[in-house]
Write a protein that holds these residues in place. Structure first.
Motif, PDB file in Angstrom:
ATOM      1  N   MET A 114       4.254   3.066  14.176  1.00 25.02           N
ATOM      2  CA  MET A 114       3.764   1.681  14.266  1.00 25.02           C
ATOM      3  C   MET A 114       2.937   1.361  13.029  1.00 25.02           C
ATOM      4  SD  MET A 114       4.811   0.730  17.310  1.00 25.02           S
ATOM      5  CE  MET A 114       3.784  -0.601  17.910  1.00 25.02           C
ATOM      6  N   GLY A 115       2.801   0.094  12.761  1.00 26.79           N
ATOM      7  CA  GLY A 115       1.933  -0.316  11.659  1.00 26.79           C
ATOM      8  C   GLY A 115       0.472  -0.211  12.058  1.00 26.79           C
ATOM      9  N   LEU A 116      -0.393  -0.236  11.066  1.00 28.11           N
ATOM     10  CA  LEU A 116      -1.824  -0.248  11.357  1.00 28.11           C
ATOM     11  C   LEU A 116      -2.190  -1.554  12.053  1.00 28.11           C
ATOM     12  CD1 LEU A 116      -1.569   1.503   8.542  1.00 28.11           C
ATOM     13  CD2 LEU A 116      -4.040   1.300   8.597  1.00 28.11           C
ATOM     14  N   LEU A 151       3.715   0.751   2.586  1.00 29.01           N
ATOM     15  CA  LEU A 151       3.404  -0.223   3.632  1.00 29.01           C
ATOM     16  C   LEU A 151       3.283  -1.623   3.049  1.00 29.01           C
ATOM     17  CD1 LEU A 151       0.442   1.753   5.288  1.00 29.01           C
ATOM     18  CD2 LEU A 151       2.841   1.860   5.927  1.00 29.01           C
ATOM     19  N   TYR A 170       0.846  -1.188   0.000  1.00 26.06           N
ATOM     20  CA  TYR A 170       0.000   0.000   0.000  1.00 26.06           C
ATOM     21  C   TYR A 170       0.883   1.239   0.000  1.00 26.06           C
ATOM     22  CZ  TYR A 170      -4.225  -2.652   1.251  1.00 26.06           C
ATOM     23  OH  TYR A 170      -5.297  -3.517   1.252  1.00 26.06           O
ATOM     24  N   PHE A 221      -8.522   4.509  11.157  1.00 26.64           N
ATOM     25  CA  PHE A 221      -8.895   4.369   9.756  1.00 26.64           C
ATOM     26  C   PHE A 221      -9.963   3.295   9.613  1.00 26.64           C
ATOM     27  CE2 PHE A 221      -5.958   7.108   7.670  1.00 26.64           C
ATOM     28  CZ  PHE A 221      -4.792   7.088   8.429  1.00 26.64           C
ATOM     29  N   THR A 233       5.497  -1.114   9.535  1.00 25.15           N
ATOM     30  CA  THR A 233       5.536   0.303   9.910  1.00 25.15           C
ATOM     31  C   THR A 233       5.726   1.216   8.711  1.00 25.15           C
ATOM     32  OG1 THR A 233       7.879   0.093  10.358  1.00 25.15           O
ATOM     33  CG2 THR A 233       6.391  -0.129  12.231  1.00 25.15           C
ATOM     34  N   PHE A 236      -4.301   0.883  -1.843  1.00 24.46           N
ATOM     35  CA  PHE A 236      -3.835  -0.421  -2.316  1.00 24.46           C
ATOM     36  C   PHE A 236      -3.081  -0.271  -3.631  1.00 24.46           C
ATOM     37  CE2 PHE A 236      -3.909  -4.918  -2.978  1.00 24.46           C
ATOM     38  CZ  PHE A 236      -4.143  -5.109  -4.328  1.00 24.46           C
ATOM     39  N   PHE A 290      -9.532   2.681   1.930  1.00 20.01           N
ATOM     40  CA  PHE A 290      -9.451   3.333   3.230  1.00 20.01           C
ATOM     41  C   PHE A 290     -10.088   4.721   3.209  1.00 20.01           C
ATOM     42  CE2 PHE A 290      -6.704   0.837   6.051  1.00 20.01           C
ATOM     43  CZ  PHE A 290      -6.279  -0.158   5.186  1.00 20.01           C
ATOM     44  N   GLY A 291     -10.637   5.086   4.351  1.00 20.07           N
ATOM     45  CA  GLY A 291     -11.111   6.444   4.547  1.00 20.07           C
ATOM     46  C   GLY A 291      -9.953   7.367   4.910  1.00 20.07           C
ATOM     47  N   PRO A 292     -10.245   8.663   5.104  1.00 21.37           N
ATOM     48  CA  PRO A 292      -9.188   9.643   5.368  1.00 21.37           C
ATOM     49  C   PRO A 292      -8.681   9.638   6.799  1.00 21.37           C
ATOM     50  CG  PRO A 292     -11.297  10.715   5.303  1.00 21.37           C
ATOM     51  CD  PRO A 292     -11.547   9.295   4.919  1.00 21.37           C
ATOM     52  N   ARG A 297      -3.361  10.960   5.081  1.00 23.65           N
ATOM     53  CA  ARG A 297      -4.361  10.226   4.277  1.00 23.65           C
ATOM     54  C   ARG A 297      -4.349   8.751   4.628  1.00 23.65           C
ATOM     55  NH1 ARG A 297      -6.438  12.569  -0.341  1.00 23.65           N
ATOM     56  NH2 ARG A 297      -5.751  14.707  -0.703  1.00 23.65           N
ATOM     57  N   GLY A 298      -5.388   8.063   4.205  1.00 23.23           N
ATOM     58  CA  GLY A 298      -5.437   6.624   4.399  1.00 23.23           C
ATOM     59  C   GLY A 298      -4.604   5.905   3.356  1.00 23.23           C
ATOM     60  N   PRO A 299      -4.203   4.675   3.638  1.00 21.03           N
ATOM     61  CA  PRO A 299      -3.431   3.895   2.661  1.00 21.03           C
ATOM     62  C   PRO A 299      -4.235   3.632   1.397  1.00 21.03           C
ATOM     63  CG  PRO A 299      -3.293   2.919   4.858  1.00 21.03           C
ATOM     64  CD  PRO A 299      -4.360   3.969   4.922  1.00 21.03           C
ATOM     65  N   PHE A 311       0.038  -4.892   9.271  1.00 21.98           N
ATOM     66  CA  PHE A 311       0.835  -3.979   8.462  1.00 21.98           C
ATOM     67  C   PHE A 311       2.207  -3.787   9.071  1.00 21.98           C
ATOM     68  CE2 PHE A 311      -1.929  -1.903   5.301  1.00 21.98           C
ATOM     69  CZ  PHE A 311      -3.160  -2.384   5.685  1.00 21.98           C
ATOM     70  N   GLN A 349      -8.463  -3.265  -0.190  1.00 19.83           N
ATOM     71  CA  GLN A 349      -9.178  -2.499   0.824  1.00 19.83           C
ATOM     72  C   GLN A 349      -9.108  -1.016   0.482  1.00 19.83           C
ATOM     73  OE1 GLN A 349      -8.294  -3.445   4.920  1.00 19.83           O
ATOM     74  NE2 GLN A 349      -8.419  -5.650   4.563  1.00 19.83           N
ATOM     75  N   GLN A 358       0.905   5.273   1.352  1.00 20.12           N
ATOM     76  CA  GLN A 358       0.229   6.210   2.251  1.00 20.12           C
ATOM     77  C   GLN A 358       0.886   7.582   2.162  1.00 20.12           C
ATOM     78  OE1 GLN A 358       0.111   5.216   6.467  1.00 20.12           O
ATOM     79  NE2 GLN A 358      -1.778   6.373   6.736  1.00 20.12           N
TER      80      GLN A 358
END
Lengths: 115, 113
Positions: free
Chosen positions: B41-43, A89, A36, B90, A107, A46, B104-106, A42-44, A105, B102, A38
């Motif tokens: 950190m990761g999600l 990611l 992904y 998220f 980091t 794909f 994702f939202g903001p 913002r969100g990731p 995920f 997937q 990022q």
């Protein structure tokens, strides 16, 4: 439990060069692995999925490899551009997540492409 | 399509307060997910849902609750906010046909003080 390791140091490269990012996992080999992108705030988004029986996957300037012996995936961006600057990611399913795509995920690695 | 929308964008809570983070998707996706992302950190997956009326725990569900009464909405409830819940949240969704992708939202940035 499964752990994902991505280089936490930022990767700085010159425009036009190939960027290579690494994702290592520590435990069982997953049925697939995802990448992904990022951007800040913002969100990731794909980018690519590669399955365990695929050695390599390509999409435009992106290439992903998956080596289950090394427990590693490499993510390449060829002819990189400043617009490719972002955090990348690595993600893989956990807990038998294939049916529901429950992901863990890494980091992420920050890529900075200098003009 | 608006995709996945989340409200609010930012929120500051006092310890012990409650709130609901809203998530809506207009893509008719069956699968929905809640993640939190802490700095460096990761999600981490909090809860997920495979359809209306069906939810299950993810990796870090403690301190949270969810419900899924419609296909579109998947709210996340914090009952007694704690500083450890300071994070960016998220929401994501995916379709049955393309489950691996997937959307994702903001995100919602939450601070608990």
């Amino acid at each position: 439990s499964q752990k994902i390791e991505q280089n936490s140091e930022a990767l700085n490269i010159q425009e036009g060069k190939t960027a290579t990012l690494t994702c290592n996992y520590t435990n069982y080999s997953p049925a697939y692995l995802q990448w992904y992108r990022q951007d800040p705030g913002r969100g990731p988004v794909f980018l690519l999925l590669i399955r365990e029986n695929e050695k390599e996957k390509r999409k435009e300037r992106l290439k992903v490899t998956f080596d289950t012996t090394l427990k590693q995936s490499l993510f390449h961006i060829t002819a990189s551009q400043p617009a490719d600057s972002a955090t990348y990611l690595c993600a893989l399913p956990f807990g038998g997540g294939g049916a529901t795509n429950k992901l863990i995920f890494g980091t992420g690695t920050l890529l900075a492409v200098q003009p | 399509n608006a995709g996945v929308t989340q409200t609010p964008k930012f929120r500051i809570l006092k310890i012990g307060q409650s709130m609901t983070l809203q998530c809506t998707q207009d893509m008719n996706h069956n699968y929905m997910y809640w993640y939190r992302q802490d700095p460096g950190m990761g999600l981490k997956l909090i809860y997920y849902s495979v359809g209306a009326g069906i939810t299950d725990k993810g990796e870090v569900p403690n301190g949270y609750n969810v419900s899924r009464s419609t296909t579109e909405d998947f709210p996340l409830r914090l009952e007694l906010a704690a500083p450890s819940q300071t994070s960016v949240y998220f929401c994501a969704s995916s379709s049955v046909e393309e489950i691996y992708e997937q959307y994702f939202g903001p995100g919602t940035r939450l601070t608990v003080t």
